[in-house]
Motif scaffolding. Structure first.
Motif, short mmCIF file in Angstrom:
data_model
loop_
_atom_site.label_atom_id
_atom_site.label_comp_id
_atom_site.label_asym_id
_atom_site.label_seq_id
_atom_site.Cartn_x
_atom_site.Cartn_y
_atom_site.Cartn_z
N PRO A 107 0.80 -1.23 0.00
CA PRO A 107 0.00 0.00 0.00
C PRO A 107 0.83 1.27 0.00
CG PRO A 107 -0.13 -1.09 2.13
CD PRO A 107 0.55 -2.04 1.20
N GLU A 108 2.08 1.16 0.42
CA GLU A 108 2.95 2.34 0.38
C GLU A 108 3.15 2.81 -1.06
OE1 GLU A 108 7.38 3.48 1.99
OE2 GLU A 108 6.23 2.02 3.13
N ILE A 109 3.25 1.84 -1.97
CA ILE A 109 3.38 2.18 -3.39
C ILE A 109 2.08 2.79 -3.89
CG2 ILE A 109 3.76 1.23 -5.70
CD1 ILE A 109 5.51 -0.94 -4.39
N THR A 110 0.95 2.18 -3.50
CA THR A 110 -0.35 2.70 -3.93
C THR A 110 -0.54 4.14 -3.49
OG1 THR A 110 -1.28 0.46 -3.76
CG2 THR A 110 -2.84 2.27 -3.89
N VAL A 111 -0.21 4.42 -2.25
CA VAL A 111 -0.35 5.79 -1.73
C VAL A 111 0.56 6.75 -2.48
CG1 VAL A 111 0.06 7.27 0.28
CG2 VAL A 111 -1.15 5.10 0.57
N ALA A 112 1.77 6.30 -2.80
CA ALA A 112 2.70 7.16 -3.55
C ALA A 112 2.13 7.52 -4.92
CB ALA A 112 4.05 6.47 -3.70
N MET A 113 1.48 6.55 -5.57
CA MET A 113 0.89 6.81 -6.89
C MET A 113 -0.29 7.79 -6.77
SD MET A 113 2.96 5.08 -8.67
CE MET A 113 4.12 5.29 -7.31
N LEU A 114 -1.12 7.59 -5.75
CA LEU A 114 -2.26 8.48 -5.54
C LEU A 114 -1.79 9.88 -5.15
CD1 LEU A 114 -4.47 5.84 -3.78
CD2 LEU A 114 -5.13 7.08 -5.85
N ALA A 156 -8.72 11.07 -4.91
CA ALA A 156 -7.45 10.34 -4.81
C ALA A 156 -7.07 10.13 -3.35
CB ALA A 156 -6.35 11.09 -5.55
N ALA A 157 -7.19 11.18 -2.55
CA ALA A 157 -6.86 11.08 -1.12
C ALA A 157 -7.80 10.12 -0.40
CB ALA A 157 -6.92 12.46 -0.48
N ALA A 158 -9.07 10.14 -0.78
CA ALA A 158 -10.05 9.25 -0.16
C ALA A 158 -9.74 7.79 -0.48
CB ALA A 158 -11.46 9.59 -0.62
N VAL A 159 -9.36 7.53 -1.73
CA VAL A 159 -9.00 6.16 -2.14
C VAL A 159 -7.75 5.70 -1.38
CG1 VAL A 159 -8.21 4.70 -4.04
CG2 VAL A 159 -10.08 6.32 -4.41
N ALA A 160 -6.78 6.61 -1.22
CA ALA A 160 -5.56 6.27 -0.48
C ALA A 160 -5.90 5.83 0.94
CB ALA A 160 -4.61 7.46 -0.46
N HIS A 161 -6.74 6.61 1.60
CA HIS A 161 -7.11 6.28 2.99
C HIS A 161 -7.90 4.97 3.05
CE1 HIS A 161 -9.28 6.60 6.85
NE2 HIS A 161 -8.14 7.17 7.25
N TYR A 162 -8.79 4.78 2.12
CA TYR A 162 -9.62 3.57 2.06
C TYR A 162 -8.75 2.31 1.88
CZ TYR A 162 -13.00 0.25 0.02
OH TYR A 162 -13.76 -0.86 -0.26
N ILE A 163 -7.84 2.37 0.91
CA ILE A 163 -7.00 1.19 0.62
C ILE A 163 -6.05 0.88 1.77
CG2 ILE A 163 -5.06 0.45 -0.83
CD1 ILE A 163 -6.62 1.48 -3.22
N VAL A 164 -5.45 1.92 2.33
CA VAL A 164 -4.53 1.70 3.46
C VAL A 164 -5.28 1.12 4.66
CG1 VAL A 164 -3.01 2.82 5.11
CG2 VAL A 164 -2.89 3.44 2.71
N ILE A 218 -5.70 13.62 3.29
CA ILE A 218 -7.07 14.11 3.08
C ILE A 218 -7.24 15.49 3.72
CG2 ILE A 218 -9.50 13.75 3.62
CD1 ILE A 218 -9.11 10.80 3.41
N ALA A 219 -6.70 15.65 4.93
CA ALA A 219 -6.83 16.94 5.63
C ALA A 219 -6.17 18.06 4.83
CB ALA A 219 -6.22 16.83 7.01
N SER A 220 -5.01 17.76 4.25
CA SER A 220 -4.30 18.76 3.46
C SER A 220 -5.09 19.14 2.21
CB SER A 220 -2.92 18.20 3.06
OG SER A 220 -2.25 19.08 2.22
N VAL A 221 -5.68 18.12 1.55
CA VAL A 221 -6.49 18.37 0.36
C VAL A 221 -7.72 19.19 0.73
CG1 VAL A 221 -7.98 17.28 -1.36
CG2 VAL A 221 -5.69 16.37 -0.93
N ALA A 222 -8.35 18.87 1.86
CA ALA A 222 -9.55 19.59 2.31
C ALA A 222 -9.23 21.06 2.54
CB ALA A 222 -10.09 18.97 3.59
N ASP A 223 -8.09 21.33 3.13
CA ASP A 223 -7.68 22.71 3.41
C ASP A 223 -7.48 23.47 2.10
OD1 ASP A 223 -6.85 25.01 4.72
OD2 ASP A 223 -4.78 24.31 4.93
N GLU A 224 -6.79 22.84 1.14
CA GLU A 224 -6.53 23.50 -0.14
C GLU A 224 -7.81 23.63 -0.96
OE1 GLU A 224 -4.60 22.46 -4.38
OE2 GLU A 224 -3.47 21.70 -2.65
N HIS A 225 -8.64 22.60 -0.92
CA HIS A 225 -9.85 22.55 -1.75
C HIS A 225 -10.91 23.54 -1.28
CE1 HIS A 225 -13.71 20.89 -3.24
NE2 HIS A 225 -13.01 20.38 -4.25
#
Length: 235
Positions: free
Chosen positions: A122-129, A146-154, A172-179
């Motif tokens: 999953p470390e690779i998966t998260v890096a790709m996301l 993408a962030a949601a999928v990363a959290h879900y898979i991990v 996800i928190a970082s994306v939420a702040d930027e978004h």
């Protein structure tokens, strides 16, 4: 994430001498792995050959030799695909993406599809996301999916208390702040609910659509055959 290339690493050098020394080290490493590759025979284990090609590709990315990096990474990908070594195939796509070649985003699309489809590290998966988060336009919903999928898979592959799960939560928190300038828990919960980031049946197809946009019609793998095989194996 230490095993993945940091494209800014070469700029950490304090002065020209350090840059020169870094280049010398890279060339020395390159010569070592090219010699290793030249000495390999048809009897060399395929994983060893793939890893040697990937080492060369990554070094060439660091040297900004994108064309050679792409060539070696594609050779590694073809070998990995033919032998159904999907984690290594994903790493080859990552190297192609980092080479910044004309089809770099297509390579990222393949890396995303493979790393989500197969139960790889999953470390690779998260890096790709994380690549997708960084490549998506500012404020785009794709970053959130993408962030949601990363959290879900991990969460599935590692569990709720793993360090990587915490990293995905921060993502996800970082994306939420930027978004949406989300900075507190109640606003975050509302944001998450509004985008339906608590529903895999929503965010997984959204990611799939993003991947389709990256790859287009030119897939390097037969997804139908892969899906059928996974279904037969019950994965």
């Amino acid at each position: 994430m230490g095993k993945y290339l940091n494209k800014e690493q070469i700029f950490d050098a304090e002065d020209g001498e350090d840059l020169y020394a870094n280049e010398e080290q890279l060339v020395a490493r390159l010569e070592f792995f090219e010699k290793q590759l030249s000495e390999q025979t048809p009897d060399t284990p395929v994983e060893e050959r793939i890893n040697t090609l990937l080492e060369i590709a990554r070094i060439q990315v660091e040297r900004y030799k994108g064309a050679d990096a792409w060539e070696k990474a594609m050779a590694a990908f073809d070998l990995a695909k033919d032998n159904e070594l999907w984690e290594l195939a994903t790493e080859a796509c990552d190297a192609m993406f980092l080479s910044e070649g004309p089809d770099a985003l297509k390579a990222l699309g393949h890396a995303l599809w493979l790393s989500v489809t197969f139960p790889i590290d999953p470390e690779i998966t998260v890096a790709m996301l994380q690549h997708l988060v960084e490549e998506s336009p500012k404020g785009a919903d794709t970053k959130a999916y993408a962030a949601a999928v990363a959290h879900y898979i991990v969460s599935i592959r590692r569990g709720a208390n793993d360090d990587l799960t915490f990293f995905a939560s921060q993502m996800i928190a970082s994306v939420a702040d930027e978004h949406s300038h989300v900075t507190d828990q109640s606003t975050f919960d509302l944001w998450r609910k509004t985008l339906q980031l608590d529903k895999p049946e929503v965010f997984l197809p959204k990611l799939s659509s993003a991947v389709e946009q990256l790859v287009g019609d030119n897939w390097w793998v037969d997804r139908d055959t892969i899906r059928a095989k996974l279904d037969a194996e019950g994965k």
